[in-house]
Design an enzyme around this catalytic site. Sequence first.
Site, PDB file in Angstrom:
ATOM      1  CG  ASP A   1      -0.817   4.005   5.298  1.00 38.25           C
ATOM      2  OD1 ASP A   1       0.087   4.459   6.040  1.00 38.25           O
ATOM      3  OD2 ASP A   1      -2.024   4.052   5.597  1.00 38.25           O
TER       4      ASP A   1
ATOM      5  NE  ARG B   1      -0.908   4.661   8.774  1.00 33.59           N
ATOM      6  CZ  ARG B   1      -2.170   4.387   9.056  1.00 33.59           C
ATOM      7  NH1 ARG B   1      -2.603   4.499  10.299  1.00 33.59           N
ATOM      8  NH2 ARG B   1      -3.009   3.999   8.102  1.00 33.59           N
TER       9      ARG B   1
ATOM     10  CB  CYS C   1      -0.918   0.013   1.226  1.00 36.87           C
ATOM     11  SG  CYS C   1      -2.068   1.416   1.216  1.00 36.87           S
TER      12      CYS C   1
ATOM     13  CG  HIS D   1      -1.746  -1.009   5.879  1.00 37.53           C
ATOM     14  ND1 HIS D   1      -2.364  -0.024   6.617  1.00 37.53           N
ATOM     15  CD2 HIS D   1      -1.846  -0.627   4.593  1.00 37.53           C
ATOM     16  CE1 HIS D   1      -2.794   0.925   5.806  1.00 37.53           C
ATOM     17  NE2 HIS D   1      -2.498   0.591   4.579  1.00 37.53           N
TER      18      HIS D   1
ATOM     19  CB  CYS E   1      -5.836  -0.492   4.339  1.00 34.74           C
ATOM     20  SG  CYS E   1      -5.458   0.092   2.676  1.00 34.74           S
TER      21      CYS E   1
HETATM   22 CO    CO Z   1      -3.496   1.220   2.889  1.00 39.89          CO
END
Ligand code: CO
Length: 210
Positions: free
Chosen positions: A44, A46, A42, A98, A101
């Site tokens: 993302d 993090r 992803c 994750h 998400c």
């Molecule tokens: Co995500």
Amino acid sequence: MSSIDTLLANNKKWRAQMERDRPGFFDALAHQQRPRYLWIGCADSRVPANEIIGLAPGEVFVHRNVANLVVHSDLNCLAVLDFALNALEITDVIVCGHYGCGGVDAALQPCAGRIVDHWVRHVRDIAKFYRSEIERETTPRKQSDRLCELNVAVQVVHVRESPIFQLAREKREVRVHGLIYDVADGLLHDLTPTVDEVRAIEPSCRIGGQ
Ligand code: CO
């Protein structure tokens, strides 16, 4: 100091530290990359691939998008897969999702009509297909977590069933793994049981088969 100046200063410090720890590191990397792994994760912020699996530059080839999707018609992802398998000859493909998400959560909400909703539609389709399984979970958080896991498993199937992967697999051993990362504690979990469950249910698409 502007934020970009801060980043450039950080880069100089990082580069100096790397050269202290591993003299000649950048010179060696300049000549070739030989990663063993392809990471599909992803976007993302993090979930940074190299950091969470403890690998240095040059050790993992990375593709990231919202909700770690492998869409059959996504030339971007397919080009990465092709290059990783046929030029870099990586041996392991990792699809990593994750918990928490945003792309997966969006698929469980009414469509807001934004551009990203077109992309999230792929996850919404998975949520529809596995609706009864998701609704067995008792809270919205658990339902989202389960969809995060199922989404990874479906993307693993998409990698396995892509003609690019199937043709590479005829030539040599290549593995595909499904992992999920918990942003709340920094731990990765193996999703092999969910992948096996999804592979048993999903209609298969094999070269020369149905
Ligand atoms: Co995500």
